[in-house]
Design a protein around this motif. Structure first.
Motif, mmCIF file in Angstrom:
data_model
loop_
_atom_site.group_PDB
_atom_site.id
_atom_site.type_symbol
_atom_site.label_atom_id
_atom_site.label_comp_id
_atom_site.label_asym_id
_atom_site.label_seq_id
_atom_site.Cartn_x
_atom_site.Cartn_y
_atom_site.Cartn_z
ATOM 1 N N ASP A 91 0.843 -1.194 0.000
ATOM 2 C CA ASP A 91 0.000 0.000 0.000
ATOM 3 C C ASP A 91 0.876 1.242 0.000
ATOM 4 N N THR A 92 0.721 2.086 -1.015
ATOM 5 C CA THR A 92 1.413 3.368 -1.037
ATOM 6 C C THR A 92 0.533 4.369 -0.314
ATOM 7 N N VAL A 98 5.581 3.086 1.698
ATOM 8 C CA VAL A 98 4.895 1.871 1.265
ATOM 9 C C VAL A 98 4.839 0.908 2.441
ATOM 10 N N ARG A 99 3.637 0.490 2.793
ATOM 11 C CA ARG A 99 3.418 -0.485 3.857
ATOM 12 C C ARG A 99 3.201 -1.849 3.235
ATOM 13 N N ALA A 100 3.907 -2.835 3.733
ATOM 14 C CA ALA A 100 3.763 -4.206 3.250
ATOM 15 C C ALA A 100 2.934 -5.003 4.253
ATOM 16 N N SER A 101 1.996 -5.771 3.725
ATOM 17 C CA SER A 101 1.162 -6.636 4.559
ATOM 18 C C SER A 101 1.105 -8.012 3.923
ATOM 19 N N ALA A 102 1.231 -9.031 4.747
ATOM 20 C CA ALA A 102 1.026 -10.394 4.279
ATOM 21 C C ALA A 102 -0.449 -10.709 4.509
ATOM 22 N N VAL A 103 -1.165 -10.981 3.439
ATOM 23 C CA VAL A 103 -2.578 -11.346 3.547
ATOM 24 C C VAL A 103 -2.635 -12.870 3.583
ATOM 25 N N LEU A 123 11.338 -5.155 -3.182
ATOM 26 C CA LEU A 123 10.554 -6.206 -2.542
ATOM 27 C C LEU A 123 9.650 -6.908 -3.550
ATOM 28 N N GLU A 124 9.025 -6.143 -4.427
ATOM 29 C CA GLU A 124 8.136 -6.742 -5.427
ATOM 30 C C GLU A 124 8.904 -7.686 -6.353
ATOM 31 N N VAL A 125 10.072 -7.281 -6.789
ATOM 32 C CA VAL A 125 10.893 -8.136 -7.663
ATOM 33 C C VAL A 125 11.287 -9.421 -6.933
ATOM 34 N N PHE A 139 -2.190 4.974 -2.797
ATOM 35 C CA PHE A 139 -2.868 6.065 -2.128
ATOM 36 C C PHE A 139 -4.228 5.684 -1.558
ATOM 37 N N SER A 140 -4.278 4.533 -0.915
ATOM 38 C CA SER A 140 -5.517 4.136 -0.254
ATOM 39 C C SER A 140 -5.514 4.667 1.170
ATOM 40 N N LEU A 141 -6.645 5.194 1.603
ATOM 41 C CA LEU A 141 -6.748 5.726 2.955
ATOM 42 C C LEU A 141 -7.037 4.628 3.964
#
Length: 143
Positions: A91-92, A98-103, A123-125, A139-141
């Motif tokens: 999430d940007t 950028v916050r990373a979350s493991a779903v 991280l994405e690569v 840009f999600s709130l």
């Protein structure tokens, strides 16, 4: 495949330069603009976490190993097996961090500490090379 490891410390040039810039601006506002000492003290207080990171040199990091994802940040640690992870969500935020979350497969989100997260592109690569699904949200709130 070799594990991907990322490690960083709060004792770095960026933190030092940011503190110098903020404190310089505070001192300039006091000297040249006759700014309120109380207001400037409150602004300076906001730099306390960065100052603590700079002084303590706290180490944090993330590892993408054969068995799963693990991280450490100060006293906080976490580990999740790949078999429990549905996808990784990046999430940007509005401040461009950028916050990373493991779903997890169960739908629960486990947030990776911000200080233990490498740049989103790196991280994405690394995750994509390991066959892990990555979903980016800009840009999600909420989320």
């Amino acid at each position: 495949m070799t594990p991907y490891r990322y490690q960083t410390t709060g004792r770095n040039r960026r933190t030092l330069m940011a503190l110098i810039a903020v404190w310089g601006a505070i001192l300039a506002a006091i000297a040249f603009l006759d700014a309120s000492l109380l207001l400037m003290a409150l602004i300076a207080l906001c730099t306390a976490p960065a100052l603590y990171d700079l002084v303590s040199g706290r180490v944090s990091g993330l590892t993408l190993g054969a068995e799963g994802l693990s991280w450490f940040a100060g006293r906080r640690t976490g580990e999740i097996a790949w078999t429990k992870i549905d996808h990784i969500r990046l999430d940007t935020r509005l401040d461009f961090s950028v916050r990373a979350s493991a779903v997890l497969i169960s739908g629960r989100k486990v947030r990776v500490p911000l200080e233990a997260t490498p740049s989103a592109d790196m991280l994405e690569v690394a995750l994509t090379e390991r066959g892990i699904t990555v979903r980016r949200h800009h840009f999600s709130l909420l989320g």
